[in-house]
Motif scaffolding. Structure first.
Motif, mmCIF file in Angstrom:
data_model
loop_
_atom_site.group_PDB
_atom_site.id
_atom_site.type_symbol
_atom_site.label_atom_id
_atom_site.label_comp_id
_atom_site.label_asym_id
_atom_site.label_seq_id
_atom_site.Cartn_x
_atom_site.Cartn_y
_atom_site.Cartn_z
ATOM 1 N N GLN A 102 17.716 -11.043 -14.440
ATOM 2 C CA GLN A 102 16.705 -10.171 -13.832
ATOM 3 C C GLN A 102 15.546 -11.001 -13.275
ATOM 4 N N ALA A 103 15.143 -12.023 -14.029
ATOM 5 C CA ALA A 103 14.083 -12.914 -13.547
ATOM 6 C C ALA A 103 14.536 -13.685 -12.317
ATOM 7 N N LEU A 104 15.821 -14.011 -12.249
ATOM 8 C CA LEU A 104 16.364 -14.712 -11.089
ATOM 9 C C LEU A 104 16.037 -13.951 -9.800
ATOM 10 N N ILE A 105 16.286 -12.632 -9.815
ATOM 11 C CA ILE A 105 16.025 -11.829 -8.626
ATOM 12 C C ILE A 105 14.526 -11.659 -8.409
ATOM 13 N N GLY A 106 13.763 -11.450 -9.486
ATOM 14 C CA GLY A 106 12.321 -11.309 -9.348
ATOM 15 C C GLY A 106 11.669 -12.542 -8.763
ATOM 16 N N VAL A 107 12.074 -13.717 -9.231
ATOM 17 C CA VAL A 107 11.547 -14.971 -8.696
ATOM 18 C C VAL A 107 11.901 -15.100 -7.221
ATOM 19 N N ALA A 108 13.136 -14.728 -6.872
ATOM 20 C CA ALA A 108 13.553 -14.804 -5.472
ATOM 21 C C ALA A 108 12.710 -13.884 -4.602
ATOM 22 N N GLY A 109 12.407 -12.671 -5.116
ATOM 23 C CA GLY A 109 11.564 -11.758 -4.362
ATOM 24 C C GLY A 109 10.179 -12.327 -4.126
ATOM 25 N N GLU A 152 18.765 -3.271 -10.625
ATOM 26 C CA GLU A 152 17.466 -2.656 -10.351
ATOM 27 C C GLU A 152 16.533 -3.633 -9.645
ATOM 28 N N GLN A 153 16.594 -4.904 -10.029
ATOM 29 C CA GLN A 153 15.744 -5.898 -9.367
ATOM 30 C C GLN A 153 16.163 -6.104 -7.907
ATOM 31 N N LEU A 154 17.482 -6.043 -7.653
ATOM 32 C CA LEU A 154 17.942 -6.126 -6.270
ATOM 33 C C LEU A 154 17.374 -4.966 -5.459
ATOM 34 N N LYS A 155 17.374 -3.786 -6.064
ATOM 35 C CA LYS A 155 16.869 -2.596 -5.389
ATOM 36 C C LYS A 155 15.373 -2.686 -5.123
ATOM 37 N N ILE A 156 14.599 -3.200 -6.115
ATOM 38 C CA ILE A 156 13.142 -3.193 -6.008
ATOM 39 C C ILE A 156 12.594 -4.510 -5.461
ATOM 40 N N SER A 157 12.902 -5.621 -6.129
ATOM 41 C CA SER A 157 12.283 -6.909 -5.775
ATOM 42 C C SER A 157 12.679 -7.389 -4.382
#
Length: 324
Positions: A62-69, A93-98
């Motif tokens: 989840q942090a992986l996607i958040g950091v990418a965002g 969810e992170q893909l959807k939001i971040s």
């Protein structure tokens, strides 16, 4: 559809990805690689040559996607990498939001495909990945069929700013084909005969399965968004289509239905069945056979469609009775 000129020797898609990271970071100053432990060892030489541009967040998808965002919001072009279930399903969810809600871009590069890591159990299998990303707006999905195609796709996507998913697999075709996002005819024939559309690495399987059948064969490495104009043009006057995908059967059904909404076309979708989970280990080849995605299984589905066409078409020319 003719093969492209080989760029690399026949390594695996995963090896091709790791080999291209250094050239990608050199070619695109804004590119940065983000990992969640998977691939850390293989990317260590790239990290040493490009300090600060290979980030490992540890086993925190989840942090992986958040950091990418966050990186994308600062103008960077993140390239994310992990097994498909850890890259798409776990941080959905992170893909959807971040990424999606913030409307920023990234390149996701997965390994594992549907059941490439079958010996690791169900946690490492993700036949629903393309369907899940297809439910979110703004994604382009690439499913290469050869290691040389991986390089072409990555070097094109790194200079774009959208959201792209590159689905690597251990299953490969024996040659590379164009990666321009279009559907290309591979085996020509009578324009009234059915068309079989193979996605990515399913092309060689389809060619073997249909080598003596009265069908035409086409292929694409970009199933989403689907080249619907190309599909309509290639289908021509034919009234039967088989779509063979290396993930959930029917993933492309909505796009195909929309493309052919004004036509009476019999369509069969061949892929990983949705009805029941295969609760077995075994090799990827074992799983392909169990799911009907080997040459014998694909042939059975194509023959069944030809038989239906023969039964309803009154012995139409080009459809020999009861093909087997």
């Amino acid at each position: 559809m003719t093969p492209t000129t080989p760029i690399t020797s026949m390594t695996s898609m995963r090896e091709s990805f790791y080999a291209e990271l250094d050239p990608l970071l050199t070619a695109a100053d804004d590119a940065v690689v983000v990992l969640a432990a998977i691939g850390a060892g293989q990317t260590a030489p790239t990290a040493a040559r490009h300090p600060g541009r290979v980030i490992d967040v540890g086993i925190r998808e989840q942090a992986l996607i958040g950091v990418a965002g966050g990186l994308a919001l600062t103008g960077r072009r993140p390239i994310l990498h992990s097994y498909a279930p850890f890259l798409v399903e776990r941080p959905y969810e992170q893909l959807k939001i971040s990424l999606g809600h913030q409307d920023v871009g990234a390149i996701l590069v997965s390994i594992g495909a549907s059941y490439d890591a079958s010996s690791e159990g169900r946690t490492h299998q993700a036949p629903a990945d393309v369907a899940l990303l297809g439910a979110l707006p703004g994604w382009t999905v690439h499913v290469p069929g050869h290691p040389d195609e991986v390089s072409q796709i990555l070097h094109r996507e790194v200079h774009r700013d959208g959201r792209a998913y590159v689905r690597l697999s251990t299953q490969v075709n024996d040659r590379a084909y164009p990666t321009d996002g279009r559907i290309h005819e591979v085996r020509e024939g009578d324009r009234t005969t059915p068309l079989v559309l193979a996605v990515g690495p399913m092309l060689d399987v389809v060619l073997a399965a249909t080598r003596d059948l009265p069908v035409r064969v086409a292929g694409t490495s970009t199933p989403h968004p689907l080249d619907t104009a190309g599909l309509r043009a290639l289908l021509g006057p034919a009234d039967a289509l088989v779509v063979v995908e290396p993930y959930l059967a029917g993933t492309s059904a909505a796009a195909v239905a929309a493309a052919l909404a004004d036509r009476a076309v019999r369509v069969a979708h061949v892929g990983v069945p949705r009805e029941a989970e295969l609760r077995r280990y075994g090799t990827p080849r074992d799983h392909a056979a169990a799911h009907g995605l080997d040459a014998a299984g694909v042939r059975r589905r194509v023959v069944a469609l030809l038989d239906q066409c023969h039964s309803s078409g009154g012995g139409r020319a080009g459809f020999p009775p009861r093909l087997r």
